[in-house]
Design a protein around this motif. Sequence first.
Motif, PDB file in Angstrom:
ATOM      1  N   SER A   7      37.490  -6.758  32.962  1.00  0.00           N
ATOM      2  CA  SER A   7      38.159  -7.943  33.467  1.00  0.00           C
ATOM      3  C   SER A   7      37.094  -8.878  34.007  1.00  0.00           C
ATOM      4  CB  SER A   7      39.152  -7.573  34.569  1.00  0.00           C
ATOM      5  OG  SER A   7      38.460  -7.139  35.716  1.00  0.00           O
ATOM      6  N   ILE A   8      37.473 -10.132  34.215  1.00  0.00           N
ATOM      7  CA  ILE A   8      36.515 -11.129  34.690  1.00  0.00           C
ATOM      8  C   ILE A   8      35.854 -10.694  35.999  1.00  0.00           C
ATOM      9  CG2 ILE A   8      36.354 -13.451  35.655  1.00  0.00           C
ATOM     10  CD1 ILE A   8      36.447 -13.499  32.698  1.00  0.00           C
ATOM     11  N   SER A   9      36.650 -10.175  36.905  1.00  0.00           N
ATOM     12  CA  SER A   9      36.122  -9.817  38.216  1.00  0.00           C
ATOM     13  C   SER A   9      35.118  -8.671  38.165  1.00  0.00           C
ATOM     14  CB  SER A   9      37.281  -9.446  39.155  1.00  0.00           C
ATOM     15  OG  SER A   9      37.997  -8.338  38.633  1.00  0.00           O
ATOM     16  N   GLU A  10      35.131  -7.892  37.071  1.00  0.00           N
ATOM     17  CA  GLU A  10      34.253  -6.732  36.971  1.00  0.00           C
ATOM     18  C   GLU A  10      32.930  -7.034  36.278  1.00  0.00           C
ATOM     19  OE1 GLU A  10      36.669  -4.097  34.744  1.00  0.00           O
ATOM     20  OE2 GLU A  10      37.924  -3.499  36.410  1.00  0.00           O
ATOM     21  N   LEU A  11      32.819  -8.221  35.670  1.00  0.00           N
ATOM     22  CA  LEU A  11      31.667  -8.484  34.813  1.00  0.00           C
ATOM     23  C   LEU A  11      30.331  -8.397  35.541  1.00  0.00           C
ATOM     24  CD1 LEU A  11      32.967 -11.389  32.537  1.00  0.00           C
ATOM     25  CD2 LEU A  11      32.610  -8.988  31.928  1.00  0.00           C
ATOM     26  N   HIS A  12      30.293  -8.903  36.766  1.00  0.00           N
ATOM     27  CA  HIS A  12      29.004  -8.942  37.463  1.00  0.00           C
ATOM     28  C   HIS A  12      28.457  -7.550  37.746  1.00  0.00           C
ATOM     29  CE1 HIS A  12      31.771  -8.258  40.822  1.00  0.00           C
ATOM     30  NE2 HIS A  12      30.723  -7.822  41.507  1.00  0.00           N
ATOM     31  N   SER A  13      29.349  -6.537  37.764  1.00  0.00           N
ATOM     32  CA  SER A  13      28.890  -5.173  38.060  1.00  0.00           C
ATOM     33  C   SER A  13      28.960  -4.255  36.844  1.00  0.00           C
ATOM     34  CB  SER A  13      29.750  -4.588  39.194  1.00  0.00           C
ATOM     35  OG  SER A  13      31.122  -4.559  38.813  1.00  0.00           O
ATOM     36  N   ASN A  14      29.235  -4.813  35.690  1.00  0.00           N
ATOM     37  CA  ASN A  14      29.346  -4.003  34.479  1.00  0.00           C
ATOM     38  C   ASN A  14      27.999  -3.359  34.150  1.00  0.00           C
ATOM     39  OD1 ASN A  14      29.048  -3.845  31.333  1.00  0.00           O
ATOM     40  ND2 ASN A  14      31.241  -3.706  31.768  1.00  0.00           N
ATOM     41  N   GLU A  15      27.980  -2.046  33.952  1.00  0.00           N
ATOM     42  CA  GLU A  15      26.714  -1.318  33.782  1.00  0.00           C
ATOM     43  C   GLU A  15      25.983  -1.719  32.505  1.00  0.00           C
ATOM     44  OE1 GLU A  15      27.041   2.886  32.543  1.00  0.00           O
ATOM     45  OE2 GLU A  15      29.208   2.656  32.893  1.00  0.00           O
ATOM     46  N   TYR A  16      26.729  -2.043  31.454  1.00  0.00           N
ATOM     47  CA  TYR A  16      26.076  -2.414  30.194  1.00  0.00           C
ATOM     48  C   TYR A  16      25.424  -3.790  30.302  1.00  0.00           C
ATOM     49  CZ  TYR A  16      28.629   1.562  28.327  1.00  0.00           C
ATOM     50  OH  TYR A  16      29.118   2.821  28.107  1.00  0.00           O
ATOM     51  N   LEU A  17      26.113  -4.715  30.952  1.00  0.00           N
ATOM     52  CA  LEU A  17      25.533  -6.046  31.141  1.00  0.00           C
ATOM     53  C   LEU A  17      24.342  -5.996  32.083  1.00  0.00           C
ATOM     54  CD1 LEU A  17      28.683  -8.362  31.372  1.00  0.00           C
ATOM     55  CD2 LEU A  17      27.144  -8.013  29.429  1.00  0.00           C
ATOM     56  N   LYS A  18      24.422  -5.144  33.071  1.00  0.00           N
ATOM     57  CA  LYS A  18      23.300  -4.994  34.006  1.00  0.00           C
ATOM     58  C   LYS A  18      22.071  -4.448  33.284  1.00  0.00           C
ATOM     59  CE  LYS A  18      24.168  -3.357  38.167  1.00  0.00           C
ATOM     60  NZ  LYS A  18      24.739  -2.500  39.240  1.00  0.00           N
ATOM     61  N   VAL A  59      25.388 -15.573  37.177  1.00  0.00           N
ATOM     62  CA  VAL A  59      24.319 -14.800  37.830  1.00  0.00           C
ATOM     63  C   VAL A  59      23.679 -13.844  36.847  1.00  0.00           C
ATOM     64  CG1 VAL A  59      23.806 -13.119  39.640  1.00  0.00           C
ATOM     65  CG2 VAL A  59      25.398 -15.001  40.100  1.00  0.00           C
ATOM     66  N   ILE A  60      24.505 -13.190  36.030  1.00  0.00           N
ATOM     67  CA  ILE A  60      23.977 -12.276  35.011  1.00  0.00           C
ATOM     68  C   ILE A  60      23.100 -13.025  34.026  1.00  0.00           C
ATOM     69  CG2 ILE A  60      24.626 -10.773  33.072  1.00  0.00           C
ATOM     70  CD1 ILE A  60      27.151 -10.052  34.636  1.00  0.00           C
ATOM     71  N   CYS A  61      23.578 -14.193  33.576  1.00  0.00           N
ATOM     72  CA  CYS A  61      22.814 -14.977  32.600  1.00  0.00           C
ATOM     73  C   CYS A  61      21.480 -15.451  33.189  1.00  0.00           C
ATOM     74  CB  CYS A  61      23.634 -16.172  32.128  1.00  0.00           C
ATOM     75  SG  CYS A  61      24.992 -15.735  31.022  1.00  0.00           S
ATOM     76  N   LYS A  62      21.516 -15.822  34.447  1.00  0.00           N
ATOM     77  CA  LYS A  62      20.275 -16.268  35.090  1.00  0.00           C
ATOM     78  C   LYS A  62      19.268 -15.120  35.164  1.00  0.00           C
ATOM     79  CE  LYS A  62      18.496 -18.502  39.261  1.00  0.00           C
ATOM     80  NZ  LYS A  62      18.840 -19.080  40.587  1.00  0.00           N
ATOM     81  N   THR A  63      19.744 -13.953  35.557  1.00  0.00           N
ATOM     82  CA  THR A  63      18.867 -12.775  35.615  1.00  0.00           C
ATOM     83  C   THR A  63      18.346 -12.430  34.227  1.00  0.00           C
ATOM     84  OG1 THR A  63      20.147 -11.922  37.481  1.00  0.00           O
ATOM     85  CG2 THR A  63      18.716 -10.365  36.328  1.00  0.00           C
ATOM     86  N   ASN A 112      27.114 -17.000  24.545  1.00  0.00           N
ATOM     87  CA  ASN A 112      27.197 -17.255  25.981  1.00  0.00           C
ATOM     88  C   ASN A 112      25.822 -17.260  26.648  1.00  0.00           C
ATOM     89  OD1 ASN A 112      30.164 -17.379  27.110  1.00  0.00           O
ATOM     90  ND2 ASN A 112      30.196 -15.918  25.408  1.00  0.00           N
ATOM     91  N   ILE A 113      24.926 -16.405  26.165  1.00  0.00           N
ATOM     92  CA  ILE A 113      23.551 -16.422  26.696  1.00  0.00           C
ATOM     93  C   ILE A 113      22.865 -17.730  26.318  1.00  0.00           C
ATOM     94  CG2 ILE A 113      21.264 -15.378  26.463  1.00  0.00           C
ATOM     95  CD1 ILE A 113      22.695 -12.661  26.151  1.00  0.00           C
ATOM     96  N   CYS A 114      23.002 -18.116  25.053  1.00  0.00           N
ATOM     97  CA  CYS A 114      22.366 -19.350  24.579  1.00  0.00           C
ATOM     98  C   CYS A 114      22.898 -20.569  25.328  1.00  0.00           C
ATOM     99  CB  CYS A 114      22.599 -19.527  23.079  1.00  0.00           C
ATOM    100  SG  CYS A 114      21.664 -18.369  22.053  1.00  0.00           S
ATOM    101  N   LYS A 115      24.172 -20.550  25.609  1.00  0.00           N
ATOM    102  CA  LYS A 115      24.767 -21.693  26.294  1.00  0.00           C
ATOM    103  C   LYS A 115      24.175 -21.867  27.696  1.00  0.00           C
ATOM    104  CE  LYS A 115      29.096 -23.908  27.417  1.00  0.00           C
ATOM    105  NZ  LYS A 115      28.724 -24.157  28.819  1.00  0.00           N
ATOM    106  N   TYR A 116      24.016 -20.762  28.402  1.00  0.00           N
ATOM    107  CA  TYR A 116      23.401 -20.847  29.734  1.00  0.00           C
ATOM    108  C   TYR A 116      21.975 -21.393  29.613  1.00  0.00           C
ATOM    109  CZ  TYR A 116      21.224 -19.628  34.138  1.00  0.00           C
ATOM    110  OH  TYR A 116      20.532 -19.706  35.324  1.00  0.00           O
TER     111      TYR A 116
END
Length: 677
Positions: A7-18, A59-63, A112-116
């Motif tokens: 879900s949207i609220s979980e994205l910032h802590s998603n282990e795969y994205l991290k 925040v994920i994209c910036k990192t 989405n990465i390219c857009k950021y």
Amino acid sequence: MGANSSSISELHSNEYLKKLSSTEVISPNDPFWNQLLSFSFIIPISSPDCRLLEESTSVICKTFSTNNIKTGNLASLVQVFLLRSAELKASAQCEDNIFTWQTYNALFIIRNICKYCIENLSEEVLLQQFKDKSSQHENKEGDSKCVEEGCILDDLFNSLFELLVDVDVLPFTYALHLESLNTLLVLLSIQMFQPRPASSSLLYRLIMQGKCSIHSCLLMRHLLQNVIDQVKCPAELTKAAHQAGGGIYGLTAAVASGLWSVMTLGMASKSAAQEEVESGALLANQSLLFILVLTNHCTNERGLSNPYRESLFSFMNSQSHAPNTSPIQATATFKIDFSKLYNTLSETLHDDQTTLLLYLLLHRNPNMKSFILTRTNLDKIVMPILKTLYHAQERNSHHIYMALIILLVLSEDDFFNKAVHELVLKNIMWFKERSISEITLGGLLVLVVIRTIQYNMTRMRDKYLHTNCLAALANMSAQFHNLHPYVTQRIVSLLEHLSKKHARLVEQIRQSAVDGGPTGADSGSDTDTDYVQDLAVLEEVIRMVLEIINSCLCNSLHHNPNLIYTLMYQKDLFIPFRTHPTFQDIIQNIDTVLAYFSNKIEQHDKNLSVPEVQDIIQQGAQQFRKDRLKKFPELKFKYVEEDQPEEFFIPYVWSLVYHSSNLYFNPSKIQLFSLNT
């Protein structure tokens, strides 16, 4: 993301994205990618949804962008996508939904990465994001100009083009086609955030000259076909969200009941506007926007040709049986069904982007222009244009310009000017000024253009808009035929309005001279200059209206008794023009006509009824000798595009993408155009 629903609220802590955004280098053959790309997610397809997603992942994209310079994980992800897309044609044919789904997911993350990066980094830093750290991406041809990040971007562009060309649009590939176009629009949107000549951007040079450019004809044909087909967003893409109340199914359910049960569209509850987006022809809309982007950049660059523009301006009718008169084609071209394209254009001309496409085709593609001008149902394409102009207050100025220029280009053709007066319309519901049960298309065109002139005079005050309106009427004037009484009243009423405005302005100039201008010499001088300039423009407009009336009288007086009647009724209007040096010559013919018919009427009893006067005019028109009138040069105006068209069209095209693509672009970052204008 990953194997579990997100879900949207979980994205910032998603282990795969991290892990993806960490400092860990992930090679293209790492099993991690299979885990990452097996996520179930509610696909955002409206601008508010895209904004919500973007804000949640910023925040994920910036990192990621910070660490990726060292890890090269974006290049690895692109290579994963390239491998999958290479096999996609075969998998699509055998309906391998899961394979298509994971390929989509890879592209969704890339976009989405390219857009950021595009919105927040310079192009130079953006290109560094594509450097491959896991293996050197060598340029086999040894071209030093093709740096490694350019090569992988070249491969990405080529892969996306091949996907659009080779993979059929089916219910389970629809979202993949849509995402391919979204990714291409995002990559080229660098023009919005870093406005400079497109030819100086590596992204645009790769599009125009890279591997993908060999597909230019096929791509343009497929994009146009998407526009023609207007395929609606498949029910499979939206019904799951309704069935689940906006919830997300797990991966197991997705495998069991089909890919799109999990890939539901929209986020949480749906508004009426969002449901309209979802049920619309999303692929057709993005295809049209991409056509406009491709064909309006690099239009006049030395050493950098635009193959997409060339193919759009040279394609031919697949239904034509006429022999090809030019056996040696200088430009690669393709064929498409003109009738279907004509129908689609006429049905969607309420949109800015369709109007702009029609302009390009009329102005630049002689095959399509000839086809349109020979239609017996010209009303199908003219009526939406007139409706756009009629509702000018609801449209942006660019849309109004395009609509007027289309009419001007059409009016350059004598067949068009004749045909519009032969097409009879009944009960035009959107025309509210006056109830008219029956009128010709040509008569309605005159009414709407005059209304546009008057609207512009009171609100926009744009000289060039006046010029285009009057030029279209001037081109048509020699072939005005049986104009409706209300049309002739509006023509003369326009002249009356201009005449009163002229008298007021002359009085203002006289009074200013008497009073010595407002306090302060500079202020008075500026005001006088403005008055004089306004007067010069106004006199130019008045003369054009008089020339239009004169042209009609010289060429088709016997076909327009209603105009003569209206001129007779308002004959005192012309008295001030007889002694004015700007109008003396052109007023002579009008005076000759007025004198002739006044004499005819005076030969009868003074107490004539209106029908009796009209009957006398009708008979007199048949007896009138044209050689009594002074000959003037034929009124013919031709539309000529500005010397630097990109200055107008590039900001316009990207403003259309911004407002109409259902993507979200950060307005605070845009430099190409102002959102306040």
